[in-house]
Design an enzyme around this catalytic site. Sequence first.
Site, PDB file in Angstrom:
ATOM      1  N   CYS A  42      -3.314   7.016  -4.925  1.00  0.00           N
ATOM      2  CA  CYS A  42      -3.025   5.571  -4.881  1.00  0.00           C
ATOM      3  C   CYS A  42      -1.585   5.266  -5.316  1.00  0.00           C
ATOM      4  CB  CYS A  42      -4.013   4.770  -5.729  1.00  0.00           C
ATOM      5  SG  CYS A  42      -3.891   2.990  -5.386  1.00  0.00           S
ATOM      6  N   CYS A  80       0.864  -1.177   0.000  1.00  0.00           N
ATOM      7  CA  CYS A  80       0.000   0.000   0.000  1.00  0.00           C
ATOM      8  C   CYS A  80       0.902   1.229   0.000  1.00  0.00           C
ATOM      9  CB  CYS A  80      -0.903  -0.017   1.231  1.00  0.00           C
ATOM     10  SG  CYS A  80      -2.049   1.350   1.229  1.00  0.00           S
ATOM     11  N   GLY A  81       0.812   2.021  -1.068  1.00  0.00           N
ATOM     12  CA  GLY A  81       1.694   3.186  -1.208  1.00  0.00           C
ATOM     13  C   GLY A  81       1.368   4.276  -0.208  1.00  0.00           C
ATOM     14  N   HIS A  82       0.095   4.654  -0.150  1.00  0.00           N
ATOM     15  CA  HIS A  82      -0.256   5.729   0.786  1.00  0.00           C
ATOM     16  C   HIS A  82      -0.013   5.249   2.210  1.00  0.00           C
ATOM     17  CE1 HIS A  82      -4.071   3.914   2.169  1.00  0.00           C
ATOM     18  NE2 HIS A  82      -3.918   4.760   3.164  1.00  0.00           N
TER      19      HIS A  82
HETATM   20  O1  PYC Z   1      -1.824   3.865  -2.030  1.00  0.00           O
HETATM   21  O2  PYC Z   1      -1.314   1.891  -2.824  1.00  0.00           O
HETATM   22  C1  PYC Z   1      -2.086   2.661  -2.283  1.00  0.00           C
HETATM   23  C2  PYC Z   1      -3.423   2.157  -1.874  1.00  0.00           C
HETATM   24  C3  PYC Z   1      -3.950   0.926  -2.132  1.00  0.00           C
HETATM   25  C4  PYC Z   1      -5.234   0.918  -1.559  1.00  0.00           C
HETATM   26  C5  PYC Z   1      -5.448   2.147  -0.976  1.00  0.00           C
HETATM   27  N1  PYC Z   1      -4.323   2.888  -1.182  1.00  0.00           N
END
Ligand code: PYC
Length: 314
Positions: free
Chosen positions: A241, A91-93
Site C-alpha cells: 500500500c 493510489c500508490g500501487h
Molecule cells: O497503494 O495506495 C495504495 C493503495 C490504496 C488502495 C489500494 N492500494
Amino acid sequence: MPSFSSVRVIDSHTAGEPTRVVIAGGPDLGSGALTERLACFRERYDFFRSGVVNEPRGSEVVVGAILLEPFDPTCEAAVIYFNNVGYLGMCGHGTIGLVRTLEHMGRIGPGEHRIETPSGVVTTTLHASRQVTVENVPAYRLHKDVSVDVPGYGVVTGDVAWGGNWFFLTNIPGLSLALANVRELSRCAQAIKTGLAANGIRGTNGDEIDHVELFGAAEGAEADSRNFVLCPGNAYDRSPCGTGTSAKMACLYADGHLSPGKVWRQEGILRTYFDGSVSVKDGQVIPSITGEAHVTGEAKLLFAEKDPFRWGIS
Ligand code: PYC
C-alpha cells in the site's frame, strides 16, 4: 447515453495488487479541473465505475484508473482511481501500475513524469530497471494514540494519518499478520473502521477514515515492518500500500524514528516490498515509494445491452 462500445483497458499488478487502466472509450468527463471531472464521474457515470471493476469483469480487489488529459500542462497525464465501492484520492500501487502502463503504451520512457490525481500532483520516476518511484503528495499525522473501543477486540490505540488517503494505523498484539489469517485480519480491521465511525473519529474536514493499516514485525530479514491494509470496500491490499506506507512514514517522522532520506522497507501481506523514504520541503513531509509493476493484459471490455450484469454486480 453513450454506448461504451470500445472501452479499452490495460491490466497490471504492482507487488500483487491489480490495477486496470481505462485508456480509451470511457465517459466524457469534460476538460475542467480534476475535482470537477471527479464530481462528474461520481454523479453521472458511477455505473461505468462499477461495470469496469466489479464482477463479472473484475472483482472487489481490482483498482480502476481512468486515464485523462491533464489540466496542469506540466503533467504527462491525469488519473482518477476507483474501486468496487467508490473513488480514491490517490493510489500508490495504482500510480506505479499506471506509469508502467504508459511505458507499455509507448507514451513515456525512463525519466521523470508528473501525474495529476484528485489528491494533488505526484512526480513519478520510471527507472531504467523498470522500477517506479512515486513522490507522493504531502503526508501528515493528524492524531497520535487515539483510543477506540472495538467490539470483540477491546480498546485499540493507533494513529490517524494522511498519505493521499486516510488511515488508522495500529498494532494489535497477538494478531498474526499471516496470509493464512486474512479473514481474521479483515474482520478486525472492519470492526476498527466501524468503531472509528461510531466514535466520530474522522480525518481533516470530517473525512471518513476509510483505510485501516495493521502493523507487525516483518518476515523478511531486510524489511522494517509488515502490514495488512483493509481498503474501502473491504478488500485487502495485496501490495504494501503506497499511500499507507506514506502515512506510516509520516508517523515515524513525527515520532523522530525516520530521518529524511533513510529507506523504510515496507513488507506487505504477500511478502512483497515497497521502499520508502521522506524528504521535508517547506515544513511538509513528502513521502516517496519505489516498487515494481507488471503488465498482465490488454482488453476491450464489452457492455452488451441485454447483459443483466452490464454495469457490474454491486
Ligand atoms: O497503494 O495506495 C495504495 C493503495 C490504496 C488502495 C489500494 N492500494
